[in-house]
Design a protein around this motif. Structure first.
Motif, PDB file in Angstrom:
ATOM      1  N   TYR A  59       0.828  -1.206   0.000  1.00  0.00           N
ATOM      2  CA  TYR A  59       0.000   0.000   0.000  1.00  0.00           C
ATOM      3  C   TYR A  59       0.864   1.260   0.000  1.00  0.00           C
ATOM      4  N   MET A 103     -10.492  -2.640   4.066  1.00  0.00           N
ATOM      5  CA  MET A 103      -9.956  -1.446   4.690  1.00  0.00           C
ATOM      6  C   MET A 103      -8.460  -1.398   4.408  1.00  0.00           C
ATOM      7  N   SER A 105      -4.852   1.097   4.255  1.00  0.00           N
ATOM      8  CA  SER A 105      -4.226   2.307   4.776  1.00  0.00           C
ATOM      9  C   SER A 105      -2.929   2.575   4.031  1.00  0.00           C
ATOM     10  N   ARG A 106      -2.804   3.747   3.447  1.00  0.00           N
ATOM     11  CA  ARG A 106      -1.584   4.083   2.710  1.00  0.00           C
ATOM     12  C   ARG A 106      -0.415   4.266   3.680  1.00  0.00           C
ATOM     13  N   SER A 107       0.721   3.682   3.326  1.00  0.00           N
ATOM     14  CA  SER A 107       1.929   3.816   4.135  1.00  0.00           C
ATOM     15  C   SER A 107       2.842   4.866   3.517  1.00  0.00           C
ATOM     16  N   SER A 117       1.361   5.112   8.824  1.00  0.00           N
ATOM     17  CA  SER A 117       0.191   4.718   8.041  1.00  0.00           C
ATOM     18  C   SER A 117      -0.915   5.743   8.209  1.00  0.00           C
ATOM     19  N   LEU A 118      -1.528   6.127   7.111  1.00  0.00           N
ATOM     20  CA  LEU A 118      -2.648   7.063   7.153  1.00  0.00           C
ATOM     21  C   LEU A 118      -3.905   6.319   7.585  1.00  0.00           C
ATOM     22  N   PRO A 119      -4.958   7.028   7.977  1.00  0.00           N
ATOM     23  CA  PRO A 119      -6.189   6.354   8.411  1.00  0.00           C
ATOM     24  C   PRO A 119      -6.715   5.408   7.330  1.00  0.00           C
ATOM     25  N   PRO A 120      -7.124   4.201   7.704  1.00  0.00           N
ATOM     26  CA  PRO A 120      -7.619   3.240   6.709  1.00  0.00           C
ATOM     27  C   PRO A 120      -8.939   3.695   6.092  1.00  0.00           C
ATOM     28  N   GLN A 121      -9.121   3.354   4.840  1.00  0.00           N
ATOM     29  CA  GLN A 121     -10.346   3.691   4.117  1.00  0.00           C
ATOM     30  C   GLN A 121     -10.851   2.446   3.389  1.00  0.00           C
ATOM     31  N   THR A 123     -11.711   0.337   0.499  1.00  0.00           N
ATOM     32  CA  THR A 123     -11.100   0.389  -0.829  1.00  0.00           C
ATOM     33  C   THR A 123     -11.600  -0.773  -1.680  1.00  0.00           C
TER      34      THR A 123
END
Length: 229
Positions: A59, A103, A105-107, A117-121, A123
Motif C-alpha cells: 500500500y 480497509m 491504509s496508505r503507508s 500509516s494514514l487512516p484506513p479507508q 477500498t
C-alpha cells in the motif's frame, strides 16, 4: 510454456516473451473466484489438502496491491512453496466493477526512512493478473486442469456446508470463531464435529439460527463466525 502471466485479455509467456490469446479455463474471473471463496475453507484445505493461501499487500504506492499465493504441500500458511506457483494480484480501483472491498491504509514509509500509516479507508479491489509457473511439463495444460480441480473442491465444499442438516451428514468439521475482535478465545477457535452438529440439526435449526444461538464462553458475545475445519 513453463511460466505465464494471465491478464484480462491475453496471456504473456515468460519463456518466449510473447503474447498469446486467452487460454480456456484460465480466465482471471476464475482465479478471483478461487481467492474469494478460499477463506471460508482455509482451515479445511490446509488440514486435508495441505494447501494454503498466503496474502501480502503493498500500500506504499498507487494503486494499492493485494497478492495471494496458493502454496502446496505445506502444514501452515507461512511455509514457502514455489512449485507449482500460483500468484494472483488484485489492484485498487475506483471503478464500479470490482471483486471485493477491504480497509486499506496508505503507508508513507520509504526505503530511506520509516513513515506512518494514514487512516484506513474502504477500498475496492479488482483482479489484475495471475502468474503461473511449473518446473516440469506444460504449465498451461497443467494449470487448466488444476484450476478446474480447485473449483470442484470449492463447489463440493459449498454444497456440503449449505445447511446444518447437510453439514452434519458430511465429514467436515466446523470451526467457530468469536465475533468479538478483541476476545482472547480467537486464538483457539472451537471445533465442532459432525456428530455434535447433528444434535442441533435434529432440533430443526437452520444454519443461520444455529449461528445466532452460539455464545462465546470467554466474553459472552452472541453469534459466531463459522467455517469448515
Amino acid at each position: 510454456m513453463q511460466a505465464l502471466t494471465v491478464f484480462k485479455d491475453h496471456v504473456f509467456c515468460l519463456d518466449t516473451r510473447e503474447k498469446h490469446p486467452l487460454i480456456e479455463g484460465l480466465q482471471l474471473s476464475k482465479f478471483a473466484d478461487i481467492v474469494l471463496r478460499w477463506d471460508k475453507y482455509r482451515a479445511y484445505l490446509l488440514r486435508t489438502h495441505r494447501m494454503a493461501l498466503h496474502k501480502t499487500s503493498d500500500y506504499d504506492g498507487s494503486p494499492f496491491e493485494d497478492f495471494y499465493q496458493i502454496r502446496y504441500e505445506v502444514d501452515d500458511c507461512y511455509t514457502i512453496s514455489d512449485d507449482p506457483y500460483i500468484s494472483i494480484t488484485f489492484e485498487s480501483t475506483f471503478d464500479s466493477d470490482f471483486d471485493y472491498t477491504a480497509m486499506a491504509s496508505r503507508s508513507t514509509t520509504t526505503a530511506y526512512k520509516r513513515g506512518k500509516s494514514l487512516p484506513p479507508q474502504e477500498t475496492k479491489f479488482k483482479v489484475y493478473r495471475a502468474i503461473l509457473r511449473r518446473r516440469e511439463g506444460d504449465a498451461d495444460i497443467w494449470f487448466q486442469h488444476e484450476i478446474a480441480r480447485l473449483q470442484r473442491i470449492l463447489d463440493d465444499l459449498d454444497a456440503a456446508t449449505i445447511s446444518l442438516n447437510v453439514w452434519a451428514a458430511s465429514d467436515i468439521h466446523m470451526r467457530v470463531l468469536c465475533p468479538a475482535a478483541g476476545c482472547s478465545s480467537r486464538k483457539s477457535p472451537t471445533i465442532l464435529l459432525p456428530s455434535q452438529l447433528l444434535v442441533h440439526a435434529n432440533s430443526k435449526l437452520s444454519l443461520d439460527a444455529f449461528k445466532d444461538k452460539l455464545t462465546c464462553k470467554s466474553c459472552g458475545a452472541r453469534g459466531g463466525i463459522i467455517s469448515a475445519a
